[in-house]
Motif scaffolding. Structure first.
Motif, short mmCIF file in Angstrom:
data_model
loop_
_atom_site.label_atom_id
_atom_site.label_comp_id
_atom_site.label_asym_id
_atom_site.label_seq_id
_atom_site.Cartn_x
_atom_site.Cartn_y
_atom_site.Cartn_z
N ILE A 61 47.29 -32.90 85.23
CA ILE A 61 48.98 -32.39 85.23
C ILE A 61 49.34 -31.68 86.28
N THR A 62 50.86 -31.17 86.55
CA THR A 62 51.36 -30.23 87.30
C THR A 62 52.36 -29.81 86.75
N ALA B 295 50.98 -21.83 75.42
CA ALA B 295 49.12 -21.69 76.03
C ALA B 295 48.52 -22.14 77.34
N ILE B 296 49.71 -23.30 78.01
CA ILE B 296 49.22 -23.24 79.67
C ILE B 296 50.10 -22.29 80.44
N LEU B 297 51.20 -22.45 79.77
CA LEU B 297 52.66 -21.51 80.17
C LEU B 297 51.75 -20.15 80.54
N ARG B 298 51.71 -20.09 79.30
CA ARG B 298 51.09 -18.38 79.40
C ARG B 298 49.74 -18.43 80.47
N ALA B 299 48.85 -19.22 80.46
CA ALA B 299 47.97 -19.16 81.50
C ALA B 299 48.67 -19.16 83.07
N ILE C 10 47.02 -28.05 87.26
CA ILE C 10 46.01 -27.76 86.60
C ILE C 10 44.94 -28.79 86.08
N ASN C 11 44.16 -28.33 85.52
CA ASN C 11 43.27 -28.96 85.00
C ASN C 11 42.74 -28.31 83.88
N ASN D 89 37.82 -27.56 78.71
CA ASN D 89 37.54 -26.85 77.36
C ASN D 89 38.60 -25.55 76.89
N GLY D 90 39.36 -25.87 76.69
CA GLY D 90 39.85 -24.96 76.46
C GLY D 90 40.36 -23.66 76.90
N ASN D 91 39.71 -23.88 78.56
CA ASN D 91 40.44 -22.91 80.02
C ASN D 91 41.68 -24.47 80.89
N TYR D 92 41.97 -23.24 81.34
CA TYR D 92 42.84 -23.81 81.91
C TYR D 92 42.75 -23.52 83.60
N GLU D 93 42.84 -24.77 84.44
CA GLU D 93 41.95 -24.11 86.07
C GLU D 93 43.56 -24.57 86.99
#
Length: 252
Positions: free
Chosen positions: A118-119, A134-138, A163-164, A167-171
């Protein structure tokens, strides 16, 4: 022609030259083509993104020829700087410029193509994305990392962070890099850097909460300022749009 090619791709220089020279007739069009043209090219199985910048107006033709670095060169240099800082951005490959004796013409920036999940824009439109908060906080912590490394990304807007999920992490990967400053940021500059990202108060609340934790600051102080800058930007943005509509009307 002026060009600079990353050391990893020097042995592919003839292929890169060919992509640029034949840009108008080859490659696969990609993304929004309104302001600049983007095309994808296959380099021995690796997909490269070639961005052709719009030819500048007459004043900037002179400015970019003699006074300023082009958008292509800045994009390339800033990408290398970000990678040195361990900040995500597509691998820079090369930039090309075409100039006459007195004027600047076309320019191109080539980078590795990243197929993202996603972007950031999707986060502002679809609140049902799994692990949305969680993505927003990361992402907020990623922005904090930018600030701690003295990076002020002036085009920190919804479409410019890929955003990629891993496995539970966000790049996170920054794109559209030609407008950046590298300097220590004040508290106000840090918070203002969030102003273009979202309009929903709930998103601003989450980002404010996470950023307040990152900098050990009072949540209300962060939220009030972030919300103020967000509203100021929206007012300015819509005022410009109304003015453009009036100008187009009178031109008709």
């Amino acid at each position: 022609m002026k060009r600079e090619i990353h050391s990893k791709y020097l042995n592919k220089s003839s292929h890169l030259d060919n992509f640029v020279i034949n840009f108008s007739t080859q490659g696969e069009s990609f993304g929004n083509q309104d302001r600049n043209s983007l095309k994808l090219f296959n380099l021995d199985g690796e997909i490269l993104n070639v961005k052709s910048f719009k030819v500048p107006n007459v004043i900037n033709k002179v400015a970019y020829r003699f006074l300023r670095k082009s958008k292509a060169e800045r994009s390339y240099n800033y990408a290398n700087k970000l990678i040195d800082l361990n900040i995500g951005t597509p691998q820079p490959v090369a930039f090309y410029e075409f100039k006459s004796a007195f004027f600047f013409g076309k320019s191109y920036y080539i980078s590795h193509q990243i197929d993202c999940d996603i972007t950031f824009r999707e986060l502002t439109k679809d609140f049902n994305i799994p692990n949305h908060e969680a993505i927003l906080r990361a992402f907020t912590r990623f922005t904090y990392k930018l600030h701690e490394n003295n990076v002020n990304f002036l085009d920190h807007s919804p479409g410019n962070t890929l955003i990629n999920f891993n496995n539970g992490n966000y790049e996170f990967y920054l794109v559209d890099l030609n407008r950046m400053n590298f300097k220590p940021l004040s508290f106000n500059e840090r918070i203002k850097n969030f102003s273009k990202l979202a309009v929903h108060q709930s998103i601003i609340e989450v980002m404010s909460d996470e950023y307040a934790k990152c900098i050990n600051e009072d949540y209300d102080k962060v939220f009030q300022l972030m919300w103020k800058y967000t509203n100021n930007f929206q007012e300015k943005y819509h005022r410009k749009r109304r003015l453009k509509k009036k100008i187009k009307f009178w031109k008709k």
